[in-house]
Write a protein that holds these residues in place. Structure first.
Motif, PDB file in Angstrom:
ATOM      1  N   GLN A   1       0.828  -1.218   0.000  1.00 45.20           N
ATOM      2  CA  GLN A   1       0.000   0.000   0.000  1.00 45.20           C
ATOM      3  C   GLN A   1       0.860   1.264   0.000  1.00 45.20           C
ATOM      4  O   GLN A   1       0.501   2.265  -0.604  1.00 45.20           O
ATOM      5  CB  GLN A   1      -0.927   0.025   1.221  1.00 45.20           C
ATOM      6  N   LEU A   2       1.971   1.219   0.718  1.00 40.93           N
ATOM      7  CA  LEU A   2       2.775   2.428   0.898  1.00 40.93           C
ATOM      8  C   LEU A   2       3.691   2.726  -0.285  1.00 40.93           C
ATOM      9  O   LEU A   2       4.082   3.874  -0.499  1.00 40.93           O
ATOM     10  CB  LEU A   2       3.688   2.268   2.125  1.00 40.93           C
ATOM     11  N   ALA A   3       4.041   1.685  -1.033  1.00 42.44           N
ATOM     12  CA  ALA A   3       5.134   1.828  -2.002  1.00 42.44           C
ATOM     13  C   ALA A   3       4.855   2.863  -3.093  1.00 42.44           C
ATOM     14  O   ALA A   3       3.760   2.925  -3.643  1.00 42.44           O
ATOM     15  CB  ALA A   3       5.422   0.477  -2.641  1.00 42.44           C
TER      16      ALA A   3
ATOM     17  N   ALA B   1       3.845   4.631  -8.628  1.00 43.65           N
ATOM     18  CA  ALA B   1       2.498   4.960  -8.140  1.00 43.65           C
ATOM     19  C   ALA B   1       1.877   5.966  -9.105  1.00 43.65           C
ATOM     20  O   ALA B   1       2.561   6.873  -9.575  1.00 43.65           O
ATOM     21  CB  ALA B   1       2.586   5.566  -6.741  1.00 43.65           C
ATOM     22  N   GLY B   2       0.609   5.775  -9.431  1.00 41.84           N
ATOM     23  CA  GLY B   2      -0.086   6.711 -10.311  1.00 41.84           C
ATOM     24  C   GLY B   2      -0.054   6.317 -11.778  1.00 41.84           C
ATOM     25  O   GLY B   2      -0.766   6.909 -12.601  1.00 41.84           O
TER      26      GLY B   2
ATOM     27  N   ARG C   1      -3.992  -1.082  -6.372  1.00 45.78           N
ATOM     28  CA  ARG C   1      -3.683  -1.842  -5.151  1.00 45.78           C
ATOM     29  C   ARG C   1      -4.953  -2.548  -4.690  1.00 45.78           C
ATOM     30  O   ARG C   1      -6.038  -1.954  -4.696  1.00 45.78           O
ATOM     31  CB  ARG C   1      -3.188  -0.905  -4.063  1.00 45.78           C
ATOM     32  N   GLY C   2      -4.780  -3.809  -4.286  1.00 47.34           N
ATOM     33  CA  GLY C   2      -5.937  -4.566  -3.807  1.00 47.34           C
ATOM     34  C   GLY C   2      -6.040  -4.508  -2.301  1.00 47.34           C
ATOM     35  O   GLY C   2      -5.723  -3.494  -1.683  1.00 47.34           O
TER      36      GLY C   2
ATOM     37  N   SER D   1       0.083  -6.738   0.749  1.00 46.82           N
ATOM     38  CA  SER D   1      -1.077  -6.469  -0.109  1.00 46.82           C
ATOM     39  C   SER D   1      -1.062  -7.190  -1.442  1.00 46.82           C
ATOM     40  O   SER D   1      -0.035  -7.707  -1.887  1.00 46.82           O
ATOM     41  CB  SER D   1      -1.144  -4.959  -0.383  1.00 46.82           C
ATOM     42  N   GLU D   2      -2.231  -7.111  -2.055  1.00 46.56           N
ATOM     43  CA  GLU D   2      -2.369  -7.569  -3.445  1.00 46.56           C
ATOM     44  C   GLU D   2      -2.106  -6.370  -4.366  1.00 46.56           C
ATOM     45  O   GLU D   2      -2.455  -5.239  -4.017  1.00 46.56           O
ATOM     46  CB  GLU D   2      -3.810  -8.022  -3.706  1.00 46.56           C
ATOM     47  N   LEU D   3      -1.542  -6.632  -5.513  1.00 47.17           N
ATOM     48  CA  LEU D   3      -1.344  -5.570  -6.511  1.00 47.17           C
ATOM     49  C   LEU D   3      -1.848  -6.077  -7.855  1.00 47.17           C
ATOM     50  O   LEU D   3      -1.698  -7.260  -8.177  1.00 47.17           O
ATOM     51  CB  LEU D   3       0.143  -5.197  -6.629  1.00 47.17           C
TER      52      LEU D   3
END
Ligand SMILES: Cc1cc2nc3c(=O)[nH]c(=O)nc-3n(C[C@H](O)[C@H](O)[C@H](O)COP(=O)(O)OP(=O)(O)OC[C@H]3O[C@@H](n4cnc5c(N)ncnc54)[C@H](O)[C@@H]3O)c2cc1C
Length: 385
Positions: free
Chosen positions: A162-164, A188-189, A195-196, A210-212
């Motif tokens: 989530q943070l990456a 990101a973006g 992100r899941g 997390s899931e991606l």
């Protein structure tokens, strides 16, 4: 046992690092565990003091420290005095080296400075719902579209998911070849990068896992690391360091569990005496002390081998296998010596027990470590009839 690998300058460095984790990281631990992720500020604070990517050259804002013992100290102190979910080791030691080691000069200039300052947080996405140990089974794929690669697929169990801000994604580039994989830097973006769920885990609650998902993500050619068909070999190269870092962490956790249990058995009383006076407790603790000293000596030797560029994949696998198994045995015995308190969340040992369970699974499971070691001694199933 006294550890001989550290010089006075290392110990001096450790003092400052310890204070940082005690003051700036540990006080947030409980809140982070409740919210399920670490505040971004943790990375910025560590970056400000120069604790991120210490190995990176000064040209990019790093300290150019090539002696791994300094990194070892940072990782040990985070586990002992900070918060395990603050994944400074993943950021600095597991992901950034792909950029530092495989990136072009332009990529290093573009990405490394913000990783060093903590403005950019990193993740690596190898595992998929259908492929974890079996990297050759990766199904996420990237197609060469001339001026970019078109990335599709899904990843799971991704730490810092989530943070990456930057995720290094492993994807298939050669359809019919198990080893035909590439490494892609997804930012990101980027349209199509989603992100899941943040997955609920048995332990390591402050670490977001997390899931991606990647749907037709256009990855510019400038975001490919190295040769887009050689990721299989690259992963093998970098996984040795990952396993050494995992071993450093397992030992730090196991040592910490031992220390807090020693305090506990001295204080807790039953049948009119401290439980540490029972022969069983003394023998269990003596046995754990011995296992810890033997394992730590081996891991410290692996650190010196790594410094000398002589740590082989099989010895790194031995380190990971042994240290994670020791961590499991030590934390289990320490819970037992705590009695009911060991099962209560308010006692740190209960958390350490559930946190420890994953170290025999991730960064290559114990079974995969045994595969690597057995092949290195000539017992290679692929060559035996
Ligand atoms: C908390 C957490 C964080 C993680 N972070 C990341 C991350 O940041 N990035 C990332 O890419 N991945 C991450 N992972 C994934 C992790 O690397 C995988 O879970 C691990 O490699 C095992 O893969 P798997 O879960 O698919 O298990 P499987 O491969 O399905 O294995 C299941 C069982 O079968 C055994 N097995 C498999 N193959 C063999 C064999 N050949 N011989 C004998 N036994 C075998 C395994 O040892 C295991 O016991 C994370 C996982 C966890 C739990």
């Amino acid at each position: 046992m006294q550890r001989l690998i550290f010089e006075p300058e290392h110990e001096q460095f450790r003092d400052g690092v310890r204070r940082f984790f005690q003051r700036e990281i540990a006080p947030h631990g409980e809140r982070w565990r409740e919210q399920g992720y670490v505040d971004r500020e943790a990375y910025l604070k560590a970056g400000k003091l120069g604790y991120l990517l210490m190995w990176a050259d000064e040209a990019y804002g790093g300290a150019g420290v090539k002696d791994f013992r300094y990194e070892q100290i940072v990782y040990e102190e985070n586990i002992r005095n900070g918060e395990l979910g603050f994944y400074i080791n993943l950021h600095s030691g597991l992901v950034a080296p792909y950029i530092g080691g495989l990136g072009s000069e332009a990529q290093k200039q573009r990405f490394l400075p913000k990783c060093i300052s903590g403005e950019t947080i990193l993740a690596v996405a190898i595992s998929e719902p259908g492929a974890g140990s079996d990297i050759g089974g990766i199904r996420s794929h990237a197609e060469d579209k001339g001026d970019h690669w078109l990335l599709n697929g899904s990843k799971t169990y991704i730490s810092n998911g989530q943070l990456a801000d930057l995720v290094i994604v492993v994807a298939r580039t050669v359809p019919d070849k198990r080893s035909g994989l590439g490494l892609f830097i997804v930012e990101a973006g980027m349209p199509g990068f989603e992100r899941g769920r943040r997955l609920k885990k048995m332990g390591m609650s402050a670490q977001d896992t997390s899931e991606l998902f990647f749907h037709d993500v256009k990855v510019p050619k400038d975001n490919v690391l190295g040769d887009p068909t050689q990721a299989f070999a690259y992963l093998a190269r970098f996984l040795s360091c990952e396993r050494l870092i995992a071993s450093v962490g397992s030992m730090a956790a196991a040592q910490t569990a031992f220390d807090l249990t020693l305090d506990y058995v001295r204080e807790r009383r039953a049948f009119g005496r401290p439980i540490g006076a029972f022969q069983n407790t003394r023998f269990v603790m003596a046995d754990l002390r011995t296992q810890l000293d033997v394992a730590q000596t081996f891991i410290d030797q692996c650190v010196l081998l790594y410094n000398a560029d002589r740590l082989t994949a099989e010895v790194a696998a031995e380190a990971k296998l042994f240290s994670s198994e020791v961590e499991g045995r030590v934390t289990d015995a320490c819970v037992q010596l705590h009695g009911g308190a060991g099962y209560m969340e308010e006692y740190r040992i209960s958390r350490m027990f559930t946190d420890a369970r994953v170290t025999r699974i991730f960064a290559g499971s114990s079974e995969i470590m045994k595969e690597i070691i057995s092949r290195s001694i000539g017992l290679d199933d692929r060559k035996m009839n």
